[in-house]
Design an enzyme around this catalytic site. Structure first.
Site, short mmCIF file in Angstrom:
data_model
loop_
_atom_site.label_atom_id
_atom_site.label_comp_id
_atom_site.label_asym_id
_atom_site.label_seq_id
_atom_site.Cartn_x
_atom_site.Cartn_y
_atom_site.Cartn_z
N TRP A 6 -5.77 -54.45 -5.00
CA TRP A 6 -6.99 -54.29 -4.21
C TRP A 6 -7.15 -52.86 -3.73
O TRP A 6 -8.25 -52.31 -3.75
CB TRP A 6 -7.03 -55.28 -3.05
CG TRP A 6 -7.04 -56.71 -3.50
CD1 TRP A 6 -6.12 -57.68 -3.22
CD2 TRP A 6 -8.02 -57.35 -4.35
NE1 TRP A 6 -6.46 -58.85 -3.83
CE2 TRP A 6 -7.61 -58.69 -4.53
CE3 TRP A 6 -9.19 -56.91 -4.97
CZ2 TRP A 6 -8.34 -59.59 -5.31
CZ3 TRP A 6 -9.92 -57.80 -5.74
CH2 TRP A 6 -9.48 -59.14 -5.90
N ASP A 46 -9.06 -53.02 4.91
CA ASP A 46 -9.42 -54.23 4.19
C ASP A 46 -8.52 -55.35 4.72
O ASP A 46 -7.34 -55.39 4.41
CB ASP A 46 -9.21 -54.01 2.68
CG ASP A 46 -9.45 -55.27 1.85
OD1 ASP A 46 -9.77 -56.32 2.43
OD2 ASP A 46 -9.31 -55.19 0.61
N LYS A 55 -10.97 -65.92 2.20
CA LYS A 55 -9.51 -65.99 2.28
C LYS A 55 -9.05 -66.69 3.55
O LYS A 55 -8.03 -67.35 3.54
CB LYS A 55 -8.90 -64.58 2.21
CG LYS A 55 -9.21 -63.84 0.92
CD LYS A 55 -8.29 -64.21 -0.23
CE LYS A 55 -8.81 -63.75 -1.59
NZ LYS A 55 -9.11 -62.33 -1.68
C1 LIG Z 1 -9.62 -61.20 -2.46
C2 LIG Z 1 -9.49 -59.85 -1.94
C3 LIG Z 1 -10.48 -58.88 -2.17
C4 LIG Z 1 -11.71 -59.14 -3.03
O1 LIG Z 1 -12.62 -59.90 -2.35
P1 LIG Z 1 -14.03 -60.32 -3.00
O2 LIG Z 1 -14.72 -60.93 -1.83
O3 LIG Z 1 -13.73 -61.28 -4.10
O4 LIG Z 1 -14.70 -59.10 -3.48
C5 LIG Z 1 -10.31 -57.63 -1.62
N1 LIG Z 1 -9.23 -57.34 -0.88
C6 LIG Z 1 -8.25 -58.24 -0.65
C7 LIG Z 1 -7.09 -57.86 0.20
C8 LIG Z 1 -8.36 -59.52 -1.16
O5 LIG Z 1 -7.39 -60.43 -0.93
#
Ligand SMILES: *Cc1c(COP(=O)(O)O)cnc(C)c1O
Length: 354
Positions: A100, A167, A191
């Site tokens: 990521w 993030d 998530k």
């Molecule tokens: C799943 C995830 C993403 C991507 O998220 P999307 O909403 O599918 O774009 C980005 N960063 C982390 C840490 C993730 O676990």
């Protein structure tokens, strides 16, 4: 029968959230209308959006500190570029802790110079880099708080004079942090917060408006802020369901109560991984994630037996990410300790059998 859902995302949500959200699809607030057929400008939905936004600030202890909350579309993946679009004028620093982070780096490179301040790539991203020096004069420093794929989690965040961008997709609302250390936090809802379809953004307003480029309206945080997260039609179902999860977190005692629950679950699972000679963990002990536990069988010949056993026990979503292999147990907020106990029992059963 309801499964024990260890899926990495989209993920388990509280059962009462599933119940309430499905009721709202049929009849929202006894209005005789579905949540997904009413105007997003109606009072009923504006109230939902405003409650969701204010619960975020309340739970994070960020009320009155200059932060704005947005629920946008496009996933965390759009934030990889949107953060840079809005904040990157000359150079930004990125901590590379896996897939990521790499994607975030790739997007940011379109907008300016990206300095990889630290990386755990050479070790297959099995730990969080530490003891690195942060260059001065960065427009911002970007970090991924929890690495969903590898099961590593930042326990201590870097301190820097540059704004910290994070993030938090896979561990938001799972543990108490001093959230005022961050200037921008973003998280895909699916998530730990809600269904796929919305992305939570918490941004300190005073970092915005400093880049010289023109920003398209849909990618401009200031545009969305000025329209109270209603510049265009918001993903109403995802926002509503996320709001229900936020209410649930508050009812259970807030983020610190979540942390307590998550710590208990993680301890139970990691102690089995460590004590059971058939298993080994993937992530460095001190960086182990309390959301995604990655592990594998020492003897891969046992995989088939183990797979049959956990499936038989009603467990779902235990396969590791294709890039790491082995197993990954995602133990997000809504997963109960009883579900973790079922998994730990199976691991013990395998040891007795083998
Ligand atoms: C799943 C995830 C993403 C991507 O998220 P999307 O909403 O599918 O774009 C980005 N960063 C982390 C840490 C993730 O676990």
């Amino acid at each position: 029968m309801k499964k024990h859902n260890f899926s990495a995302g989209p993920c388990i949500l509280p059962q009462e959230v599933f119940n309430e959200a499905s009721q709202a699809i049929l009849d929202f607030n006894n209005s005789g209308l579905s949540l997904i057929e009413i105007s997003h400008r109606s009072k009923d939905f504006v109230d939902v959006m405003e409650e969701a936004r204010s619960l975020v600030l309340e739970l994070m202890g960020l009320e009155g500190k200059g932060y704005k909350v947005l629920f946008l579309q496009g996933g965390a993946s759009t934030q990889f570029l949107m953060a840079a679009y809005n904040l990157l004028e000359s150079k930004a620093g990125y901590i590379n802790t896996g897939a990521w982070s790499n994607k975030a780096i790739k997007e940011a490179s379109i907008f300016g110079e990206v300095i990889e301040v630290a990386s755990s790539k050479d070790a297959g991203y099995n730990h969080i880099p530490k003891g690195y020096k942060i260059p001065k004069g960065l427009d911002y420093l970007h970090i991924t708080s929890n690495n969903t794929i590898y099961g590593t989690q930042v326990k201590e965040f870097p301190t820097s004079n540059s704004p910290l961008v994070c993030d938090m997709s896979s561990d938001i609302f799972s543990r108490q942090l001093d959230f005022s250390k961050f200037s921008l936090i973003y998280a895909g809802a699916q998530k730990n917060l809600g269904p796929a379809g919305t992305t939570l953004i918490i941004v300190k307003e005073d970092i915005l408006g400093k880049v010289s480029r023109q920003i398209p309206s849909m990618l401009d945080y200031q545009v969305h802020i000025s329209k109270s997260s209603m510049f265009n039609t918001p993903p109403v179902f995802a926002v509503y369901t996320s709001m229900l999860t936020l209410r649930w977190i508050k009812k259970l005692g807030g983020i610190s109560a979540m942390e307590e629950r998550n710590e208990k679950k993680a301890k139970l699972l990691y102690s089995e991984i460590d004590l059971n000679p058939l298993f080994k963990g993937f992530a460095a002990n001190e960086d182990r994630s309390f959301m995604n536990a990655t592990f594998s069988l020492v003897d891969e010949d046992l995989n088939e037996t183990f797979d049959a056993m956990w499936k038989e026990a009603g467990i779902n979503g235990l396969n590791g990410h294709r890039s790491v292999g082995g197993y990954r147990a995602s133990i997000y907020n809504a997963l109960s300790i009883e579900s973790v106990a079922v998994l730990v029992d199976i691991m013990g059963d395998l040891e007795r059998k083998a």
